[in-house]
Design a protein around this motif. Structure first.
Motif, PDB file in Angstrom:
ATOM      1  N   GLU A  53      30.624  35.384  50.346  1.00 14.97           N
ATOM      2  CA  GLU A  53      29.365  34.871  50.492  1.00 14.97           C
ATOM      3  C   GLU A  53      29.066  34.028  51.713  1.00 14.97           C
ATOM      4  N   ARG A  54      27.888  34.169  52.227  1.00 14.27           N
ATOM      5  CA  ARG A  54      27.566  33.140  53.133  1.00 14.27           C
ATOM      6  C   ARG A  54      27.744  31.660  52.675  1.00 14.27           C
ATOM      7  N   GLY A  55      28.423  30.794  53.250  1.00 11.61           N
ATOM      8  CA  GLY A  55      28.598  29.211  52.729  1.00 11.61           C
ATOM      9  C   GLY A  55      29.584  29.204  51.931  1.00 11.61           C
ATOM     10  N   ALA A  56      30.185  30.171  51.462  1.00 10.33           N
ATOM     11  CA  ALA A  56      31.454  30.091  50.522  1.00 10.33           C
ATOM     12  C   ALA A  56      32.302  28.969  50.996  1.00 10.33           C
ATOM     13  N   PHE A  57      32.396  28.908  52.335  1.00  8.68           N
ATOM     14  CA  PHE A  57      33.479  27.994  53.043  1.00  8.68           C
ATOM     15  C   PHE A  57      32.784  27.597  54.518  1.00  8.68           C
ATOM     16  N   THR A  58      33.564  26.705  54.910  1.00  2.00           N
ATOM     17  CA  THR A  58      32.909  26.048  56.293  1.00  2.00           C
ATOM     18  C   THR A  58      32.530  27.047  57.239  1.00  2.00           C
ATOM     19  N   ALA A  62      27.982  34.029  57.395  1.00  3.59           N
ATOM     20  CA  ALA A  62      27.557  35.422  57.069  1.00  3.59           C
ATOM     21  C   ALA A  62      28.410  36.054  55.710  1.00  3.59           C
ATOM     22  N   ALA A  63      27.732  36.513  54.936  1.00  4.22           N
ATOM     23  CA  ALA A  63      28.442  37.265  53.990  1.00  4.22           C
ATOM     24  C   ALA A  63      29.168  38.417  54.657  1.00  4.22           C
ATOM     25  N   ARG A  64      30.522  38.454  53.911  1.00  2.00           N
ATOM     26  CA  ARG A  64      31.322  39.764  54.285  1.00  2.00           C
ATOM     27  C   ARG A  64      31.984  40.424  53.472  1.00  2.00           C
ATOM     28  N   ILE A 101      34.721  43.453  41.559  1.00  2.00           N
ATOM     29  CA  ILE A 101      35.329  42.319  42.056  1.00  2.00           C
ATOM     30  C   ILE A 101      33.943  41.237  42.064  1.00  2.00           C
ATOM     31  N   ARG A 102      34.163  39.924  42.580  1.00  2.00           N
ATOM     32  CA  ARG A 102      33.446  39.100  42.748  1.00  2.00           C
ATOM     33  C   ARG A 102      33.881  38.199  44.041  1.00  2.00           C
ATOM     34  N   ARG A 103      32.824  38.305  44.877  1.00  4.06           N
ATOM     35  CA  ARG A 103      33.178  37.760  46.249  1.00  4.06           C
ATOM     36  C   ARG A 103      33.112  36.221  46.234  1.00  4.06           C
ATOM     37  N   LEU A 104      34.188  35.478  47.120  1.00  4.99           N
ATOM     38  CA  LEU A 104      33.910  34.141  47.097  1.00  4.99           C
ATOM     39  C   LEU A 104      32.755  33.537  47.387  1.00  4.99           C
TER      40      LEU A 104
END
Length: 156
Positions: A53-58, A62-64, A101-104
């Motif tokens: 998801e957007r902001g999951a890491f530095t 954007a979500a991917r 699944i669950r996105r990061l």
């Protein structure tokens, strides 16, 4: 469709077999998504497989979607799956079993319907035996507290 494991020495055509299974199977009209697990750094592998998801890491601006989502309806071929960490292998297994699944960085489960074909050149029986020996050695080296001759003390 059940997952498939293709095992054989390097150069024996495991990728060719995986592609053949996809193109001759009921999902041939859908995507075949491939990942060489040994070529992806461990730090990126989870995001590659499950997306983020957007902001999951530095750098997650954007979500991917990940490869499980990209392969939904088709086939996901994971070459050299045992090269992933055991923790990540467990997440892959859970995704295969649960079809979710669950996105990061995400908090919702996403349904996925990908046939998984995994391949390896490793002798999995030997790896399992070695893991069992290591676990047994740990148990001998670290007996349960109830079996410790001095019990627990604050200075131990």
């Amino acid at each position: 469709l059940p997952p498939v494991l293709v095992q054989g020495e390097t150069g024996t055509g495991k990728t060719t077999i995986a592609r053949w299974l996809h193109h001759r199977g009921p999902r041939a009209a859908q995507s075949l998504v491939e990942m060489n697990c040994s070529a992806v750094p461990e730090t990126l592998a989870e995001s590659e497989l499950f997306g983020h998801e957007r902001g999951a890491f530095t750098d997650a601006r954007a979500a991917r979607i990940g490869l499980f989502e990209a392969a939904s309806g088709g086939t996901l071929f994971l070459d050299e799956l045992p090269s992933l960490s055991l923790g990540l292998q467990a997440k892959v297994l859970k995704a295969i079993e649960d079809h979710r699944i669950r996105r990061l960085g995400g908090n919702k489960e996403i349904p996925v319907d990908a046939r998984v074909i995994a391949a390896t050149h490793r002798d999995l029986r030997q790896l399992i035996d070695r893991s069992s020996e290591i676990a047994a050695g740990d148990q001998r080296a670290n007996p349960p507290v109830r079996d410790h001759p001095r019990g627990l003390s604050s200075g131990a």
